[in-house]
Design a protein around this motif. Structure first.
Motif, PDB file in Angstrom:
ATOM      1  N   LEU A 123       0.873  -1.008  -0.129  1.00 19.62           N
ATOM      2  CA  LEU A 123      -0.003  -0.082   0.113  1.00 19.62           C
ATOM      3  C   LEU A 123       0.773   1.195  -0.005  1.00 19.62           C
ATOM      4  CD1 LEU A 123      -2.585   1.639   0.104  1.00 19.62           C
ATOM      5  CD2 LEU A 123      -2.730   1.102   2.561  1.00 19.62           C
ATOM      6  N   GLU A 124       1.001   1.975  -1.216  1.00 20.63           N
ATOM      7  CA  GLU A 124       1.867   2.923  -1.409  1.00 20.63           C
ATOM      8  C   GLU A 124       1.300   3.759  -2.380  1.00 20.63           C
ATOM      9  OE1 GLU A 124       3.951   5.794  -1.807  1.00 20.63           O
ATOM     10  OE2 GLU A 124       5.166   4.324  -0.460  1.00 20.63           O
ATOM     11  N   ASP A 125       1.095   5.203  -2.076  1.00 20.54           N
ATOM     12  CA  ASP A 125       0.334   6.309  -2.906  1.00 20.54           C
ATOM     13  C   ASP A 125       1.241   6.724  -4.063  1.00 20.54           C
ATOM     14  OD1 ASP A 125       1.562   7.564  -0.920  1.00 20.54           O
ATOM     15  OD2 ASP A 125       0.159   9.067  -0.884  1.00 20.54           O
ATOM     16  N   PHE A 126       2.530   6.730  -3.739  1.00 15.59           N
ATOM     17  CA  PHE A 126       3.466   7.317  -5.070  1.00 15.59           C
ATOM     18  C   PHE A 126       3.518   5.997  -5.979  1.00 15.59           C
ATOM     19  CE2 PHE A 126       4.447  10.361  -1.866  1.00 15.59           C
ATOM     20  CZ  PHE A 126       4.330  11.459  -2.478  1.00 15.59           C
ATOM     21  N   ASP A 127       3.310   6.435  -7.355  1.00 13.56           N
ATOM     22  CA  ASP A 127       3.566   5.424  -8.195  1.00 13.56           C
ATOM     23  C   ASP A 127       4.912   4.663  -8.509  1.00 13.56           C
ATOM     24  OD1 ASP A 127       0.620   5.843  -8.805  1.00 13.56           O
ATOM     25  OD2 ASP A 127       0.872   7.190 -10.450  1.00 13.56           O
ATOM     26  N   GLU A 128       5.716   5.688  -8.550  1.00 15.89           N
ATOM     27  CA  GLU A 128       7.120   5.344  -8.770  1.00 15.89           C
ATOM     28  C   GLU A 128       7.616   4.288  -7.647  1.00 15.89           C
ATOM     29  OE1 GLU A 128       6.470   8.571  -8.451  1.00 15.89           O
ATOM     30  OE2 GLU A 128       6.142   8.851 -10.778  1.00 15.89           O
ATOM     31  N   ILE A 129       7.445   4.785  -6.630  1.00 12.05           N
ATOM     32  CA  ILE A 129       7.899   3.837  -5.401  1.00 12.05           C
ATOM     33  C   ILE A 129       7.198   2.497  -5.400  1.00 12.05           C
ATOM     34  CG2 ILE A 129       8.060   3.896  -2.849  1.00 12.05           C
ATOM     35  CD1 ILE A 129       8.218   6.746  -2.758  1.00 12.05           C
ATOM     36  N   THR A 189       8.890  -8.842  -6.431  1.00 10.21           N
ATOM     37  CA  THR A 189       8.425  -9.978  -7.191  1.00 10.21           C
ATOM     38  C   THR A 189       9.741 -10.763  -7.762  1.00 10.21           C
ATOM     39  OG1 THR A 189       6.566  -8.693  -7.921  1.00 10.21           O
ATOM     40  CG2 THR A 189       7.552 -10.571  -9.346  1.00 10.21           C
ATOM     41  N   ASN A 190      10.854  -9.928  -8.000  1.00  8.62           N
ATOM     42  CA  ASN A 190      12.238 -10.509  -8.456  1.00  8.62           C
ATOM     43  C   ASN A 190      12.892 -11.286  -7.194  1.00  8.62           C
ATOM     44  OD1 ASN A 190      11.830  -9.573 -10.901  1.00  8.62           O
ATOM     45  ND2 ASN A 190      13.321  -7.672 -10.283  1.00  8.62           N
ATOM     46  N   HIS A 191      12.252 -11.049  -6.034  1.00 10.97           N
ATOM     47  CA  HIS A 191      12.894 -11.928  -4.945  1.00 10.97           C
ATOM     48  C   HIS A 191      12.162 -13.000  -4.434  1.00 10.97           C
ATOM     49  CE1 HIS A 191      15.868  -8.843  -4.770  1.00 10.97           C
ATOM     50  NE2 HIS A 191      16.575  -9.555  -3.867  1.00 10.97           N
ATOM     51  N   GLY A 192      11.075 -13.564  -5.472  1.00 10.99           N
ATOM     52  CA  GLY A 192      10.216 -14.763  -5.204  1.00 10.99           C
ATOM     53  C   GLY A 192       8.695 -14.533  -4.351  1.00 10.99           C
ATOM     54  N   PHE A 193       8.418 -13.229  -4.348  1.00 10.31           N
ATOM     55  CA  PHE A 193       7.173 -13.009  -3.731  1.00 10.31           C
ATOM     56  C   PHE A 193       6.052 -12.605  -4.953  1.00 10.31           C
ATOM     57  CE2 PHE A 193       9.976 -11.464  -0.521  1.00 10.31           C
ATOM     58  CZ  PHE A 193       9.540 -11.962   0.737  1.00 10.31           C
ATOM     59  N   ASP A 194       4.742 -13.163  -4.556  1.00 12.52           N
ATOM     60  CA  ASP A 194       3.723 -12.718  -5.339  1.00 12.52           C
ATOM     61  C   ASP A 194       3.033 -11.456  -4.792  1.00 12.52           C
ATOM     62  OD1 ASP A 194       3.586 -15.004  -7.263  1.00 12.52           O
ATOM     63  OD2 ASP A 194       2.595 -16.181  -5.745  1.00 12.52           O
ATOM     64  N   VAL A 195       3.090 -10.518  -5.632  1.00  9.82           N
ATOM     65  CA  VAL A 195       2.662  -9.121  -5.140  1.00  9.82           C
ATOM     66  C   VAL A 195       1.306  -8.568  -5.768  1.00  9.82           C
ATOM     67  CG1 VAL A 195       3.330  -6.728  -4.937  1.00  9.82           C
ATOM     68  CG2 VAL A 195       5.007  -8.722  -4.884  1.00  9.82           C
ATOM     69  N   PHE A 196       0.695  -7.925  -4.775  1.00  8.18           N
ATOM     70  CA  PHE A 196      -0.601  -7.103  -5.132  1.00  8.18           C
ATOM     71  C   PHE A 196      -0.291  -5.695  -4.675  1.00  8.18           C
ATOM     72  CE2 PHE A 196      -2.805 -11.116  -5.289  1.00  8.18           C
ATOM     73  CZ  PHE A 196      -3.498 -11.018  -6.420  1.00  8.18           C
ATOM     74  N   SER A 197      -0.587  -4.472  -5.345  1.00  5.73           N
ATOM     75  CA  SER A 197      -0.370  -3.357  -4.958  1.00  5.73           C
ATOM     76  C   SER A 197      -1.537  -2.411  -5.086  1.00  5.73           C
ATOM     77  CB  SER A 197       1.032  -2.839  -5.521  1.00  5.73           C
ATOM     78  OG  SER A 197       0.655  -2.508  -6.893  1.00  5.73           O
ATOM     79  N   SER A 198      -1.563  -1.382  -4.172  1.00  2.07           N
ATOM     80  CA  SER A 198      -2.679  -0.594  -4.081  1.00  2.07           C
ATOM     81  C   SER A 198      -1.922   1.079  -3.770  1.00  2.07           C
ATOM     82  CB  SER A 198      -3.665  -0.914  -3.213  1.00  2.07           C
ATOM     83  OG  SER A 198      -4.616   0.244  -3.030  1.00  2.07           O
ATOM     84  N   ALA A 199      -2.730   1.970  -4.358  1.00  3.93           N
ATOM     85  CA  ALA A 199      -2.357   3.602  -4.116  1.00  3.93           C
ATOM     86  C   ALA A 199      -3.535   3.993  -3.006  1.00  3.93           C
ATOM     87  CB  ALA A 199      -2.601   4.424  -5.413  1.00  3.93           C
ATOM     88  N   THR A 200      -4.811   3.281  -2.751  1.00  4.33           N
ATOM     89  CA  THR A 200      -5.323   3.696  -1.830  1.00  4.33           C
ATOM     90  C   THR A 200      -5.789   2.709  -0.738  1.00  4.33           C
ATOM     91  OG1 THR A 200      -7.408   2.947  -2.909  1.00  4.33           O
ATOM     92  CG2 THR A 200      -6.487   5.173  -3.712  1.00  4.33           C
ATOM     93  N   LEU A 201      -6.313   3.080   0.576  1.00  5.05           N
ATOM     94  CA  LEU A 201      -6.583   2.287   1.407  1.00  5.05           C
ATOM     95  C   LEU A 201      -7.975   1.147   1.080  1.00  5.05           C
ATOM     96  CD1 LEU A 201      -6.446   0.869   4.197  1.00  5.05           C
ATOM     97  CD2 LEU A 201      -7.801   3.102   5.108  1.00  5.05           C
ATOM     98  N   ARG A 202      -8.836   1.982   0.373  1.00  6.74           N
ATOM     99  CA  ARG A 202      -9.980   1.296  -0.260  1.00  6.74           C
ATOM    100  C   ARG A 202      -9.538   0.300  -0.979  1.00  6.74           C
ATOM    101  NH1 ARG A 202     -15.083   4.206  -2.795  1.00  6.74           N
ATOM    102  NH2 ARG A 202     -15.547   4.096  -0.380  1.00  6.74           N
ATOM    103  N   ASP A 203      -8.915   0.162  -1.974  1.00  7.03           N
ATOM    104  CA  ASP A 203      -8.281  -0.444  -2.886  1.00  7.03           C
ATOM    105  C   ASP A 203      -7.712  -1.759  -2.165  1.00  7.03           C
ATOM    106  OD1 ASP A 203      -9.727   0.525  -4.962  1.00  7.03           O
ATOM    107  OD2 ASP A 203      -7.902   1.367  -5.834  1.00  7.03           O
TER     108      ASP A 203
END
Length: 79
Positions: free
Chosen positions: A13-19, A28-42
């Motif tokens: 959960l990070e609101d800055f797109d680049e970060i 992901t490159n270190h073996g994790f499956d990742v979901f990401s979101s810019a908002t708490l709601r999402d």
């Protein structure tokens, strides 16, 4: 696509797109499956649907207080 059972599922959960993109790519490159979101709601919707094992939250999330965000995510998925 469902996560590989042997890989840990992470939610970022990070609101800055680049970060957010950098963190997602890095873990992901270190073996994790990742979901990401810019908002708490999402993030809450993702946490409910995908049940990540780890949630990484931006401490200075725009418009939200990090501790409040953590409590809301924990309330959604206490286990």
């Amino acid at each position: 696509m469902p996560a590989d059972e042997s890989r840990m599922l992470l939610l970022i959960l990070e609101d800055f797109d680049e970060i957010r993109a950098f963190l997602t790519n890095h873990v992901t490159n270190h073996g994790f499956d990742v979901f990401s979101s810019a908002t708490l709601r999402d993030a809450l919707a993702i946490a409910w649907e995908e049940d990540p094992q780890v949630i990484v939250i931006d401490y200075d999330l725009s418009g939200e207080i990090a501790l409040h965000s953590i409590k809301r995510l924990h309330d959604a998925r206490p286990e």
